[in-house]
Design a protein around this motif. Structure first.
Motif, mmCIF file in Angstrom:
data_model
loop_
_atom_site.group_PDB
_atom_site.id
_atom_site.type_symbol
_atom_site.label_atom_id
_atom_site.label_comp_id
_atom_site.label_asym_id
_atom_site.label_seq_id
_atom_site.Cartn_x
_atom_site.Cartn_y
_atom_site.Cartn_z
ATOM 1 N N ARG A 129 12.414 2.254 3.356
ATOM 2 C CA ARG A 129 11.182 1.616 3.422
ATOM 3 C C ARG A 129 10.213 2.366 2.856
ATOM 4 O O ARG A 129 10.393 3.700 2.614
ATOM 5 C CB ARG A 129 10.638 1.683 5.123
ATOM 6 N N VAL A 130 9.244 1.798 2.064
ATOM 7 C CA VAL A 130 8.429 2.276 1.268
ATOM 8 C C VAL A 130 7.187 3.065 2.376
ATOM 9 O O VAL A 130 6.741 2.319 3.196
ATOM 10 C CB VAL A 130 7.587 1.564 0.302
ATOM 11 N N VAL A 131 6.858 4.185 2.036
ATOM 12 C CA VAL A 131 5.805 5.043 3.048
ATOM 13 C C VAL A 131 4.943 6.031 2.043
ATOM 14 O O VAL A 131 5.347 5.945 0.750
ATOM 15 C CB VAL A 131 6.445 6.085 3.995
ATOM 16 N N ASN A 132 3.845 6.195 2.539
ATOM 17 C CA ASN A 132 2.932 7.057 1.606
ATOM 18 C C ASN A 132 3.335 8.778 2.100
ATOM 19 O O ASN A 132 3.168 9.027 3.317
ATOM 20 C CB ASN A 132 1.424 6.695 1.942
ATOM 21 N N ALA B 276 -0.730 -4.349 -2.085
ATOM 22 C CA ALA B 276 -2.149 -4.172 -2.165
ATOM 23 C C ALA B 276 -2.541 -2.742 -1.638
ATOM 24 O O ALA B 276 -3.810 -2.201 -1.661
ATOM 25 C CB ALA B 276 -2.603 -5.017 -0.658
ATOM 26 N N GLY B 277 -1.602 -2.060 -0.907
ATOM 27 C CA GLY B 277 -1.956 -0.555 -0.741
ATOM 28 C C GLY B 277 -1.600 0.289 -2.144
ATOM 29 O O GLY B 277 -1.816 1.656 -1.778
ATOM 30 N N PHE C 2 0.439 -9.206 -2.387
ATOM 31 C CA PHE C 2 0.176 -8.505 -1.128
ATOM 32 C C PHE C 2 1.089 -7.112 -0.785
ATOM 33 O O PHE C 2 0.576 -6.289 -0.051
ATOM 34 C CB PHE C 2 0.382 -9.730 0.067
ATOM 35 N N TRP C 3 2.171 -7.269 -1.371
ATOM 36 C CA TRP C 3 3.052 -6.190 -1.143
ATOM 37 C C TRP C 3 2.394 -4.794 -1.682
ATOM 38 O O TRP C 3 2.329 -3.664 -1.168
ATOM 39 C CB TRP C 3 4.314 -6.517 -1.753
ATOM 40 N N LEU D 134 -3.469 1.438 -5.536
ATOM 41 C CA LEU D 134 -4.592 1.362 -6.298
ATOM 42 C C LEU D 134 -4.451 1.709 -7.722
ATOM 43 O O LEU D 134 -3.694 2.739 -7.953
ATOM 44 C CB LEU D 134 -5.532 2.169 -5.748
#
Ligand SMILES: Cc1cc2nc3c(=O)[nH]c(=O)nc-3n(C[C@@H](O)[C@@H](O)[C@H](O)COP(=O)(O)OP(=O)(O)OC[C@H]3O[C@@H](n4cnc5c(N)ncnc54)[C@H](O)[C@@H]3O)c2cc1C
Ligand code: FES
Ligand code: FES
Lengths: 161, 291
Positions: free
Chosen positions: A58-61, A133-134, A130-131, A136
């Protein structure tokens, strides 16, 4: 100095061990301890996505995950996206569509888009926007990035139903 | 960021032992609030207790009585990616799918969103209109708190030191009912609510009268709030725009917003009304579509 913890994990398919303080983020561990500087620090608070990595699928920051949380985990960073010298279709499409200017946001966009294509190989434009959107980007205005992701998605083999 | 110890208990019993050792503790679920707050020295702790290795906090149970139990640390993506949950509880997906972006939703949990107790948190109004119960555990047992009684002020909940939020328990929803939750933000996504509203609408057997309703607002007061007057204004009435407008007026009257960088008091009162009316319309649409 605070006690350092020993962590055993897998990064880009390679078994990896490192020592870190509990307060160090995965982003700090990657960049400062492991010399993997592909993930970037933009905001350091979860808003920009420049530090995106794929944790257990899963993608995470990575600025919002602690290094100690990697114990037993599987991590993919931008360094693990290409197949040796062969670029990933997303990387190729970003080049062809000129989907970057300064490039700071690019590793995050590519990692995040890879997680998208892994879960849905043929997303429509709405889903892509939308995917992502986080993530920038201060330079491109996003259109070229979205076009590149859609192009890479078109290039992906259609799964046999 | 100040130094702290990291603990990853694999059972509740282990977690309570750690919580009892006299050190200042904070919990780590998805970390999307707590890691940032510790880094910015807005919060402090001696030990951070990772809850994600405790099975009870990571499980989802679609109960045979029609209810739903959500472990407090379950990531939001696990909720909306679960087809049955997405189909049967769209009002939960309304909030789970707008909290941050994809990378946040991979980690952030309803439990963390509630415990962080932001007046603008998106999970709160949607859980409140579902009549959700919070199961809170401590070394000495468990207690249940209705979600609307969980908040004590901005950033404060009724959780006591030594307590852990175990799960969110959604009771079976009334027949012919639907929930809708939404918020106003100036962008399309990735922003904190200027104001928000959740509604649960239930029709009577004829489908022509409102049997019951629940209305909750976010970001228009120090805590998310239930608006009983808005529910009363519509109960027994026909589900028409005139009826919904009355609920909107009641919501605006109940809202006690402040003016800050996200919006003014007047704008938020107006939003409370508009968002409530539209949430009723969309909930009604959901009931009709489900038929
Ligand atoms: C870029 C970004 C965008 C965001 N956008 C939104 C948004 O649009 N809407 C919104 O509502 N929120 C938003 N948030 C905040 C949202 O991500 C968090 O509120 C999240 O839901 C918290 O869950 P978590 O699992 O990450 O909690 P954590 O950060 O791990 O914990 C949060 C707090 O709750 C405590 N805690 C956690 N679990 C428990 C438990 N089981 N028992 C007791 N205490 C506990 C922790 O000690 C901590 O104080 C955003 C955050 C970021 C970084
Ligand atoms: S640096 Fe992690 S989200 Fe911006
Ligand atoms: S290319 Fe510069 S921030 Fe995206």
């Amino acid at each position: 100095m605070a006690r350092r913890t020993h962590v055993t994990t897998s990064i880009n398919g390679l078994p990896t061990e490192f020592l870190c303080e509990p307060r160090q983020s995965v982003l700090e561990v990657l960049r400062d301890e492991l010399g993997l500087t592909g993930a970037k620090e933009g905001c350091n608070n979860g808003n920009c996505g420049a530090c995106a990595v794929i944790l257990n699928g899963r993608v995470v920051n990575s600025c919002c995950v602690l290094g100690v949380e990697l114990e037993g985990a599987e991590l993919t960073t931008i360094e693990g996206i290409a197949d040796g010298e062969k670029l990933h279709p997303l990387q190729q499409a970003f080049l062809e569509e000129a989907a970057l200017q300064c490039g700071i946001c690019t590793p995050g966009f590519i990692v995040s888009a890879k997680a998208l294509l892994d879960s849905d190989p043929h997303p429509d434009e709405h889903k892509v926007r939308f995917w992502l959107a986080g993530n920038l980007c201060r330079c491109t205005g996003y259109d070229k990035i979205v076009r590149a992701v859609l192009k890479a998605a078109d290039a992906a083999e259609t799964p046999v139903p | 960021m100040e130094a702290f110890e990291y603990l990853a208990p694999s059972s509740l019993a282990e977690a309570f032992t750690a919580l009892g050792n006299g050190k200042r503790s904070m919990m780590l679920a998805g970390g999307t609030d707590v890691i940032v707050q510790l880094r910015e020295n807005r919060r402090h702790c001696d030990q951070l207790i990772d809850l994600k290795h405790i099975p009870e906090l990571m499980s989802v149970d679609i109960r045979s009585d029609g209810g739903l139990d959500i472990g407090a640390a379950v990531p939001l993506a696990d909720l909306y990616n679960n087809r049955e949950i997405a189909r049967r509880w769209p009002g939960l997906v309304d909030s789970a799918s707008i909290i941050g972006g994809t990378a946040i939703q991979s980690r952030a949990s309803f439990g963390g969103n509630l415990c962080n107790a932001s007046p603008a948190a998106d999970s709160s109004p949607s859980l409140m209109v579902h009549d959700a119960r919070l199961v809170v555990a401590s070394a000495s047992g468990t207690r249940e708190v209705p979600v609307e009684a969980f908040f004590a002020g901005p950033g404060r909940s009724v959780l006591q030191p030594g307590e852990i939020l175990l799960r969110i328990s959604i009771p079976p929803q009334p027949a012919r009912s639907a929930v809708f939750y939404h918020r106003f933000i100036p962008r399309n996504e990735m922003d904190i609510a200027v104001a928000s509203a959740g509604v649960r609408l239930a029709l009577d057997e004829s489908g022509e009268r409102i049997a019951s309703a629940r209305v909750a607002l976010g970001a228009v007061g120090p805590t998310p709030m239930m608006v009983a007057a808005a529910a009363e204004a519509v109960t027994g009435q026909a589900p028409t725009s005139e009826t919904f407008a009355k609920a909107g007026e009641a919501a605006a009257a109940a809202a006690q917003p402040i003016t800050d960088m996200r919006g003014s008091m007047a704008q938020r009162k107006h939003l409370a009304s508009v968002l409530t009316v539209r949430a009723f319309e969309r909930a009604l649409q959901r009931i009709r579509e489900a038929r």
